[in-house]
Scaffold this motif. Structure first.
Motif, PDB file in Angstrom:
ATOM      1  N   ASP A  47      -5.082  33.174  31.023  1.00 31.54           N
ATOM      2  CA  ASP A  47      -3.943  32.403  31.525  1.00 31.54           C
ATOM      3  C   ASP A  47      -4.149  31.144  31.556  1.00 31.54           C
ATOM      4  O   ASP A  47      -5.180  30.364  31.361  1.00 31.54           O
ATOM      5  CB  ASP A  47      -4.332  32.978  33.246  1.00 31.54           C
ATOM      6  N   THR A  48      -3.017  30.481  31.589  1.00 33.38           N
ATOM      7  CA  THR A  48      -2.793  29.115  31.540  1.00 33.38           C
ATOM      8  C   THR A  48      -3.499  28.247  32.614  1.00 33.38           C
ATOM      9  O   THR A  48      -3.691  27.283  32.223  1.00 33.38           O
ATOM     10  CB  THR A  48      -1.289  28.784  31.563  1.00 33.38           C
ATOM     11  N   MET A  51      -7.196  27.892  30.968  1.00 32.52           N
ATOM     12  CA  MET A  51      -7.468  27.422  29.611  1.00 32.52           C
ATOM     13  C   MET A  51      -8.052  26.263  29.560  1.00 32.52           C
ATOM     14  O   MET A  51      -9.013  26.386  28.570  1.00 32.52           O
ATOM     15  CB  MET A  51      -5.793  27.337  28.978  1.00 32.52           C
TER      16      MET A  51
END
Length: 251
Positions: A47-48, A51
């Motif tokens: 998931d961003t 990251m």
């Protein structure tokens, strides 16, 4: 498009270079080890929101993560641009896939209505033959009872929230919830089919008893005996399903 297999293999290799297990990496990033396993097998992207933490834990940067390889100064800029293009393509492809899914759903519903209309006109049937509220209620009741007894009712409800609702949870949390909900849906499918079979068997005996009322003493009991093994089998399956559901929640 982003190569999930290549990215996953890169995460796995760098993790091993750092001397970390999947569980240790998961703890550093704040996800489950199942989420790390999904990344490394190419079944999903981090998931961003995590990251940056993942890259810090692995000693890489986001461009290297999304490229699935180490980058030197000469190739860094070019790879960054390519990644941006791939991300835009992925978003566009997802929108196209969604449109195709909706179009297929609408077309399927239309063809279903045409088919039902054809059956009623050609076969001389009526729509009321296919609509029976008591039977539907009985099947739904059996399904809900088995779901509740098996401890899968929450997962069953959550499945609809995941598919039709919006969530702000991380990708790892969504994946873990989806895994549990998928089992609950399969569990519900079996319960619905068995509930329908049970309802049909009971209706079968009742209808034949009414039709052959004059010879009920002979036909009624014999028809009942003929389907008793199937009836008992369905009942035993329904009784065992809650145990299966509870066992599944233990791991």
């Amino acid at each position: 498009m982003l190569d999930l297999i290549k990215i996953g293999s890169f995460i796995s290799n760098v993790r091993k270079e750092q001397g970390l297990t999947q569980k240790q990496l998961a703890e550093r990033v704040g996800v489950s080890d199942k989420a790390v396993s999904r990344w490394e097998t190419g079944k999903g992207l981090p998931d961003t929101s995590i990251m940056s933490d993942l890259c810090e834990a692995l000693g890489i940067n986001i461009n290297e993560l999304l490229s699935g390889e180490r980058l030197d100064a000469d190739t860094y800029s070019g790879k960054a641009e390519k990644i941006m293009v791939d991300l835009v393509k992925d978003v566009q492809n997802n929108k196209k896939d969604r449109k195709i899914e909706i179009l297929g759903l609408l077309l399927g519903c239309l063809l279903l209505l045409v088919g039902l209309f054809g059956i009623m006109v050609v076969g001389g049937g009526r729509l009321v033959y296919y609509l029976d509220a008591p039977s539907l209620i009985m099947v739904l009741a059996i399904q809900l009872i088995i779901e509740g007894a098996g401890g899968q009712l929450q997962g069953f409800i959550q499945a609809f929230k995941l598919v039709f609702g919006k969530t702000d949870n991380s990708e790892a949390a969504i994946a873990e919830a989806a895994s549990k909900s998928e089992y609950a849906i399969k569990f519900a499918e079996k319960a619905a089919i068995l509930g329908g079979v049970l309802s049909s068997i009971m209706g079968f005996v009742t209808v034949f008893a009414i039709v052959f009322r004059q010879n009920y003493e002979v036909l009624g009991p014999n028809l009942a005996v003929a389907v008793l093994s199937l009836l008992y089998g369905v009942l035993l399956a329904l009784l065992l399903m809650p145990i299966q559901g509870r066992l599944h929640k233990m791991y």
